[in-house]
Write a protein that holds these residues in place. Structure first.
Motif, PDB file in Angstrom:
ATOM      1  N   PHE A  53       0.627  -1.313  -0.098  1.00 38.58           N
ATOM      2  CA  PHE A  53       0.861  -0.275  -0.309  1.00 38.58           C
ATOM      3  C   PHE A  53       0.917   1.497   0.014  1.00 38.58           C
ATOM      4  O   PHE A  53       1.936   1.722   0.739  1.00 38.58           O
ATOM      5  CB  PHE A  53      -0.930  -0.172   1.279  1.00 38.58           C
ATOM      6  N   HIS A  54       1.054   2.479  -0.844  1.00 37.79           N
ATOM      7  CA  HIS A  54       1.164   3.313  -0.965  1.00 37.79           C
ATOM      8  C   HIS A  54      -0.128   4.790  -0.039  1.00 37.79           C
ATOM      9  O   HIS A  54      -0.676   4.894  -0.632  1.00 37.79           O
ATOM     10  CB  HIS A  54       1.519   3.540  -2.180  1.00 37.79           C
ATOM     11  N   TRP A  55       0.402   4.899   0.680  1.00 40.50           N
ATOM     12  CA  TRP A  55       0.264   5.905   1.409  1.00 40.50           C
ATOM     13  C   TRP A  55      -0.167   7.494   0.777  1.00 40.50           C
ATOM     14  O   TRP A  55       0.337   8.017   1.130  1.00 40.50           O
ATOM     15  CB  TRP A  55       0.959   5.960   3.054  1.00 40.50           C
ATOM     16  N   ILE A  56      -0.882   8.012   0.435  1.00 39.40           N
ATOM     17  CA  ILE A  56      -1.643   9.291  -0.154  1.00 39.40           C
ATOM     18  C   ILE A  56      -1.468  10.449   0.558  1.00 39.40           C
ATOM     19  O   ILE A  56      -2.110  10.028   2.371  1.00 39.40           O
ATOM     20  CB  ILE A  56      -3.464   8.985  -0.820  1.00 39.40           C
ATOM     21  N   GLU A  57      -1.273  12.016   0.377  1.00 42.09           N
ATOM     22  CA  GLU A  57      -1.480  13.000   1.024  1.00 42.09           C
ATOM     23  C   GLU A  57      -2.668  13.496   0.724  1.00 42.09           C
ATOM     24  O   GLU A  57      -2.613  14.067  -0.089  1.00 42.09           O
ATOM     25  CB  GLU A  57      -0.302  13.231   1.230  1.00 42.09           C
ATOM     26  N   TRP A  58      -3.412  13.543   1.596  1.00 44.28           N
ATOM     27  CA  TRP A  58      -5.257  13.732   0.463  1.00 44.28           C
ATOM     28  C   TRP A  58      -5.290  15.182   0.943  1.00 44.28           C
ATOM     29  O   TRP A  58      -5.844  15.799   0.612  1.00 44.28           O
ATOM     30  CB  TRP A  58      -6.171  13.119   1.607  1.00 44.28           C
ATOM     31  N   LEU A  59      -4.397  15.954   2.073  1.00 41.93           N
ATOM     32  CA  LEU A  59      -4.517  17.324   2.107  1.00 41.93           C
ATOM     33  C   LEU A  59      -3.097  18.166   1.394  1.00 41.93           C
ATOM     34  O   LEU A  59      -2.126  18.088   1.727  1.00 41.93           O
ATOM     35  CB  LEU A  59      -4.036  17.495   3.768  1.00 41.93           C
ATOM     36  N   ARG A  60      -3.688  18.630   0.683  1.00 40.97           N
ATOM     37  CA  ARG A  60      -3.203  19.819  -0.235  1.00 40.97           C
ATOM     38  C   ARG A  60      -2.921  20.771   0.184  1.00 40.97           C
ATOM     39  O   ARG A  60      -3.930  21.335   0.119  1.00 40.97           O
ATOM     40  CB  ARG A  60      -3.540  19.657  -2.007  1.00 40.97           C
ATOM     41  N   LYS A  76       5.882  13.436  -0.948  1.00 37.20           N
ATOM     42  CA  LYS A  76       4.673  12.775  -0.689  1.00 37.20           C
ATOM     43  C   LYS A  76       4.002  11.852  -2.093  1.00 37.20           C
ATOM     44  O   LYS A  76       4.363  12.515  -2.953  1.00 37.20           O
ATOM     45  CB  LYS A  76       3.541  13.696   0.174  1.00 37.20           C
ATOM     46  N   TYR A  77       2.763  11.232  -1.742  1.00 31.25           N
ATOM     47  CA  TYR A  77       2.490  10.852  -2.468  1.00 31.25           C
ATOM     48  C   TYR A  77       0.655  11.464  -2.761  1.00 31.25           C
ATOM     49  O   TYR A  77       0.241  11.585  -1.864  1.00 31.25           O
ATOM     50  CB  TYR A  77       2.297   9.047  -2.578  1.00 31.25           C
ATOM     51  N   ILE A  78       0.759  11.494  -4.310  1.00 31.31           N
ATOM     52  CA  ILE A  78      -0.956  12.115  -4.563  1.00 31.31           C
ATOM     53  C   ILE A  78      -1.510  11.290  -5.547  1.00 31.31           C
ATOM     54  O   ILE A  78      -1.230  10.813  -6.306  1.00 31.31           O
ATOM     55  CB  ILE A  78      -0.531  13.418  -4.723  1.00 31.31           C
TER      56      ILE A  78
END
Length: 295
Positions: free
Chosen positions: A89-96, A132-134
């Motif tokens: 799993f790749h942890w997505i940073e949802w807060l831009r 970070k991942y997006i």
């Protein structure tokens, strides 16, 4: 307690009940175990458990596949899940998050890759000395410079694909995804591959967005959104091709599935639903309890 539940659906008292009714109720009770099935949309997954660390990291995370079972009781809750290729799993940073004043924050796309745990492609982005991942957009590629800002200007901005701005800063007709429900809490809407929403109009300090389901949602003008369409547009049009590939995707075969009727008894064309207003949940006052001396 079990006896009360046994007679809960019966209209007569246990003293006047027949032996046959007791047998039927007991069989029904035994065939329907007490399982709390989740309602859709609450974010509870029975496909996998992701082992998140305490701090954000771009390192691929270990997962535990559940195959549709409850992690506590071990009972099968969601049928049709099982097997599949083991993915990390790749942890997505949802807060831009960006500055509220001045020039926007610039971020550089390092790499665009596929992710086995979601339908859309992801992008590794560098912000200062952090990674970070997006979610990647349709035409995003390595080396692109994307911008992020929370400023609400007087005139609409001319944003490029991948840029993140508040909804109030974007002109009508802009295609967006990754929309926040509450400002500052991270993106919650439009994550699937190839989906997008369209900004239609403004109502006072609210922004009307047409969702992928064609329903209209009303958001706060300070909610963040990413410009562009989610990547992997051909995901929905790509055939699975073989039963074995369906097992690789983690889908367990089932026979006799219910199918929607076709023809005059099939799906009806209904009018669109009214605009749904998205806002932070407020505290509701408790109802008044009136007490009396009479039973």
């Amino acid at each position: 307690m079990a006896l009360n539940r046994l007679f809960a659906g019966l209209a007569i008292t246990p003293n006047l009940i027949s032996r046959r009714a007791i047998h039927i109720a007991a069989v029904n009770f035994a065939s329907q175990p007490d399982i709390d099935k989740p309602k859709p949309g609450l974010g509870k997954s029975y496909r996998r458990i992701v082992h998140f660390p305490k701090e954000y990291t771009v390192k691929p995370l270990e997962v535990t596949n559940l195959a549709g079972r409850d992690p506590v009781s071990g009972r099968v809750i969601a049928k049709g899940i099982g097997g599949g290729i083991k993915h990390k799993f790749h942890w997505i940073e949802w807060l831009r998050d960006g500055p509220k004043e001045g020039p926007p924050q610039e971020e550089k796309v390092i790499q665009v890759m596929e992710d086995g745990c979601r339908t859309a492609h992801i992008a590794l982005v560098a912000v200062g000395d952090k990674l970070k991942y997006i979610l990647a957009t349709e035409n995003m590629k390595a080396g692109d410079i994307i911008k992020t800002s929370r400023e609400l200007p007087r005139n609409p901005v001319r944003a490029n694909e991948g840029d993140a701005y508040v909804l109030g800063a974007l002109p009508n007709g802009t295609i967006v995804h990754n929309i926040e429900k509450v400002p500052g809490e991270g993106a919650l809407y439009i994550h699937a591959a190839g989906t997008f929403g369209t900004i239609l109009r403004r109502q006072d300090d609210r922004i009307i967005v047409q969702m992928p389901s064609k329903r209209l949602f009303s958001f706060d003008q300070h909610c963040m959104a990413v410009v562009g369409r989610v990547s992997n547009v051909d995901h929905g049009d790509t055939p699975i091709g073989s039963p074995q590939r369906n097992r690789w995707l983690g889908n367990r075969p089932r026979s006799g599935l219910w199918q929607r009727k076709s023809g005059r008894h099939g799906r009806k064309i209904k009018p669109p639903k009214p605009v749904k207003e998205i806002c932070a949940p407020g505290k509701k006052a408790l109802p008044t309890i009136n007490l009396s001396m009479h039973p």
